[in-house]
Every structure is written in C-alpha cells, then in structure tokens.
Design an enzyme around this catalytic site. Structure first.
Site, short mmCIF file in Angstrom:
data_model
loop_
_atom_site.label_atom_id
_atom_site.label_comp_id
_atom_site.label_asym_id
_atom_site.label_seq_id
_atom_site.Cartn_x
_atom_site.Cartn_y
_atom_site.Cartn_z
N HIS A 19 0.84 -1.21 0.00
CA HIS A 19 0.00 0.00 0.00
C HIS A 19 0.87 1.25 0.00
CE1 HIS A 19 -3.12 -2.59 2.29
NE2 HIS A 19 -3.60 -2.39 1.07
N LYS A 43 -15.82 -7.11 4.80
CA LYS A 43 -14.53 -7.56 5.33
C LYS A 43 -14.59 -7.62 6.84
CE LYS A 43 -11.51 -6.07 1.62
NZ LYS A 43 -10.25 -5.42 1.29
N ARG A 92 -2.28 -5.90 -8.21
CA ARG A 92 -1.29 -6.96 -7.98
C ARG A 92 -1.33 -7.99 -9.10
NH1 ARG A 92 -3.51 -8.26 -2.13
NH2 ARG A 92 -5.32 -8.09 -3.46
N SER A 130 -3.30 -7.46 2.99
CA SER A 130 -3.58 -7.27 4.42
C SER A 130 -4.06 -8.57 5.05
CB SER A 130 -4.64 -6.18 4.62
OG SER A 130 -4.14 -4.93 4.20
#
Length: 161
Positions: A19, A43, A92, A130
């Site tokens: 990040h 999440k 990514r 994460s």
C-alpha cells in the site's frame, strides 16, 4: 491555480508495504494525495477505521503532500466534495483488475470529472495483502518484511487480543 488532487482508497486493514509503495508513487505524481480509509462491511476488519487512519499516519510522516481520512460514503461523492480528479488503485494481478475496472467504470458514471489510474505493484509486493499479513501474524509468524516497522507492534498487539 487549481490543486491537482488524487484519492488512494482502500480498507488498509492493516496498511502494508505494498500500500505504501502505491501511496508514495502517487505522491510524486500529484500535488495532494488523500488516502481514504473506507469502511467495508464485507470484510472482517481487525482495526476500526479511525485506528487504520492513525496507523497510516504513522507510516507517512515523510510525505508532506499526503493526508489520511476516513470516509463512509460513495468515493465518487467524496472526490467531488474535495475536488479530486483522480482515483489511484494498485493492481497486484489480473484478478484485481476485473473488480477494479468495474469500480472505475461505476465511479466514472457517478462522477464524470474523476479518472481512475491503475498502478502496478512492485514485483516484491505482488503476493502481499492485508489478509495475508493478519493470517501470518495470528499464527505467530514474522511480518517484518510485509509492514512498516513503525506499526508492526500495533498489529502484533491487536492480533493477541
């Protein structure tokens, strides 16, 4: 002269070196970058949005043109509110692109004045997320190469709770 503002949105639970690479690169392209910590009900977050804001602030003390906020509404609305002309998203893999492309088109429809720019991650961060950091930390693994040193203890302490 109008300020050139970009938004870097995400859940950042927790912020990773990947990040920070995207945020740092964006800070070199825009006069002002606003990191937007979003609430994401889909999440399971370890940190509250306000805590994530503080963790990111600890990591960006060297970036004078970057600020961090928490925002719960539509990103397109926030962009209009602050006069942002760009949304920066890190990619990514191709799997990221499909979702982010859909979001970019939606944001463009909601706010025609904002463009989404995709930055590819550095090769060393392609696998980093994460979720992976939280999983490794929860199993007692070493997360030093994944997160900034300045917040590593905060993450470890939260995992222990």
């Amino acid at each position: 002269m109008k300020e050139n503002i970009a938004l870097c949105p995400g859940s950042f639970d927790p912020v990773t070196k990947g990040h920070l690479d995207i945020i740092t690169r964006a800070s070199k392209m825009f006069q002002k970058v606003i990191v937007v910590v979003a609430s994401n009900s889909s999440k399971n977050c370890f940190f509250k949005p306000e805590e994530r804001v503080e963790l990111i602030k600890k990591c960006i003390t060297n970036l004078s043109n970057v600020e961090v906020v928490h925002y719960d509404g539509l990103l397109a609305d926030y962009a209009a509110e602050v006069g942002a002309t760009a949304i920066i998203k890190g990619l990514r893999a191709m799997s990221d692109f499909e979702y982010e492309f859909q979001m970019a088109l939606t944001n463009k429809k909601l706010n025609p004045n904002v463009e989404t720019l995709f930055l590819t991650t550095a090769a060393e961060n392609m696998y980093l997320s994460s979720s992976m950091v939280k999983q490794i930390a929860s199993m007692g693994g070493d997360i030093e190469s994944f997160v900034p040193q300045v917040i590593m203890q905060d993450i470890i302490e939260r995992i222990k709770k």
